[in-house]
Motif scaffolding. Structure first.
Motif, PDB file in Angstrom:
ATOM      1  N   GLU A  62      15.280   6.953   6.970  1.00 20.99           N
ATOM      2  CA  GLU A  62      15.454   5.575   7.413  1.00 20.99           C
ATOM      3  C   GLU A  62      14.206   4.767   7.039  1.00 20.99           C
ATOM      4  O   GLU A  62      13.076   5.199   7.294  1.00 20.99           O
ATOM      5  CB  GLU A  62      15.664   5.521   8.922  1.00 20.99           C
ATOM      6  CG  GLU A  62      16.853   6.347   9.417  1.00 20.99           C
ATOM      7  CD  GLU A  62      18.185   5.865   8.858  1.00 20.99           C
ATOM      8  OE1 GLU A  62      18.329   4.637   8.638  1.00 20.99           O
ATOM      9  OE2 GLU A  62      19.076   6.714   8.640  1.00 20.99           O
ATOM     10  N   TYR A  63      14.426   3.595   6.422  1.00 23.01           N
ATOM     11  CA  TYR A  63      13.326   2.736   5.984  1.00 23.01           C
ATOM     12  C   TYR A  63      13.381   1.397   6.698  1.00 23.01           C
ATOM     13  O   TYR A  63      14.460   0.810   6.852  1.00 23.01           O
ATOM     14  CB  TYR A  63      13.394   2.538   4.466  1.00 23.01           C
ATOM     15  CG  TYR A  63      13.014   3.787   3.719  1.00 23.01           C
ATOM     16  CD1 TYR A  63      11.705   3.990   3.278  1.00 23.01           C
ATOM     17  CD2 TYR A  63      13.946   4.792   3.498  1.00 23.01           C
ATOM     18  CE1 TYR A  63      11.348   5.153   2.634  1.00 23.01           C
ATOM     19  CE2 TYR A  63      13.596   5.964   2.851  1.00 23.01           C
ATOM     20  CZ  TYR A  63      12.295   6.128   2.431  1.00 23.01           C
ATOM     21  OH  TYR A  63      11.934   7.306   1.797  1.00 23.01           O
ATOM     22  N   PRO A  64      12.230   0.895   7.128  1.00 20.87           N
ATOM     23  CA  PRO A  64      12.214  -0.398   7.827  1.00 20.87           C
ATOM     24  C   PRO A  64      12.384  -1.552   6.848  1.00 20.87           C
ATOM     25  O   PRO A  64      12.280  -1.372   5.619  1.00 20.87           O
ATOM     26  CB  PRO A  64      10.810  -0.417   8.443  1.00 20.87           C
ATOM     27  CG  PRO A  64       9.976   0.371   7.471  1.00 20.87           C
ATOM     28  CD  PRO A  64      10.879   1.471   6.982  1.00 20.87           C
ATOM     29  N   ALA A  65      12.626  -2.733   7.374  1.00 21.08           N
ATOM     30  CA  ALA A  65      12.634  -3.932   6.533  1.00 21.08           C
ATOM     31  C   ALA A  65      11.261  -4.087   5.888  1.00 21.08           C
ATOM     32  O   ALA A  65      10.239  -3.720   6.474  1.00 21.08           O
ATOM     33  CB  ALA A  65      12.959  -5.152   7.389  1.00 21.08           C
ATOM     34  N   ALA A 139      16.317  -3.333   6.460  1.00 21.33           N
ATOM     35  CA  ALA A 139      16.178  -1.906   6.738  1.00 21.33           C
ATOM     36  C   ALA A 139      17.284  -1.153   6.004  1.00 21.33           C
ATOM     37  O   ALA A 139      18.402  -1.660   5.853  1.00 21.33           O
ATOM     38  CB  ALA A 139      16.268  -1.661   8.242  1.00 21.33           C
TER      39      ALA A 139
END
Length: 201
Positions: A62-65, A139
């Protein structure tokens, strides 16, 4: 001085092609090292960005904005130069990784390159000339395959095959692929970290 060296090292990492050496007359020797892969950090990751890995397996991450400067084209050389000028003019520190958006063909050609900002609070969005645009990205979830060593068509194809098999297994659809490069030539080729990702719809 350290910042300049970081810029130059990253430039070399993009511009220097992977070199394939022919096998010696004695045949190809198998690697004897059993050292566990370990990411060597040279530049800071963007805020909230997960460390690359685990290595040699497909995992969901999972990658943040985030905010990044993008430039179109299939040439890594010209793309890196444009983005380097952009961050230099705007005094934006270099981060890792460099992001390369790939098309979905078997050759996986680059469509776009991006330098990531430290956080969405750094700099501002919008165009910088005709070929550089700073955008805020949402994200994202991704199936990711990280490896250490050379980055070439063979290693990228191996990662793509593993990711595509997992996409089919989980019945997932992708909105595209990207390649992340984390290290410069100051890190030995065998220790350089790369990550191929399929972005999940």
């Amino acid at each position: 001085m350290r910042t300049c060296l970081c810029y130059l090292s990253c430039l070399l990492a993009i511009l220097l092609p992977a070199v394939a050496f022919p096998p010696s007359k004695g045949g190809v020797k198998k690697p004897t090292s059993t050292t566990k892969p370990e990411y060597k950090e040279e530049s800071p990751l963007p805020k909230g960005w997960p460390t690359p890995g685990p290595f040699n397996q497909v995992v969901r991450k999972e990658y943040p904005a985030y905010r990044a400067a993008f430039t179109p084209g299939s040439s890594a050389n010209s793309g890196f130069r444009r983005l380097f000028k952009h961050i230099s003019r705007n005094k934006i520190p270099m981060t890792a990784p460099v992001e390369m958006k790939l098309d979905e063909s078997e050759s996986a050609d680059m469509e776009e390159m991006a330098f990531l900002y430290q956080s969405p609070e750094v700099g501002k969005t919008g165009g910088d000339g005709e070929l550089v645009e700073v955008r805020d990205m949402p994200a994202q979830s991704a199936l990711s395959y990280a490896w250490q060593g050379g980055r070439n068509k063979a290693t990228t194809a191996k990662a793509r095959e593993a990711i595509d098999a997992e996409l089919a297994k989980q019945n997932l659809k992708t909105s595209g692929y990207r390649l992340l490069g984390y290290n410069s030539p100051f890190v030995p080729r065998s220790k350089q970290t790369h990550e191929l990702q399929a972005l999940i719809e």
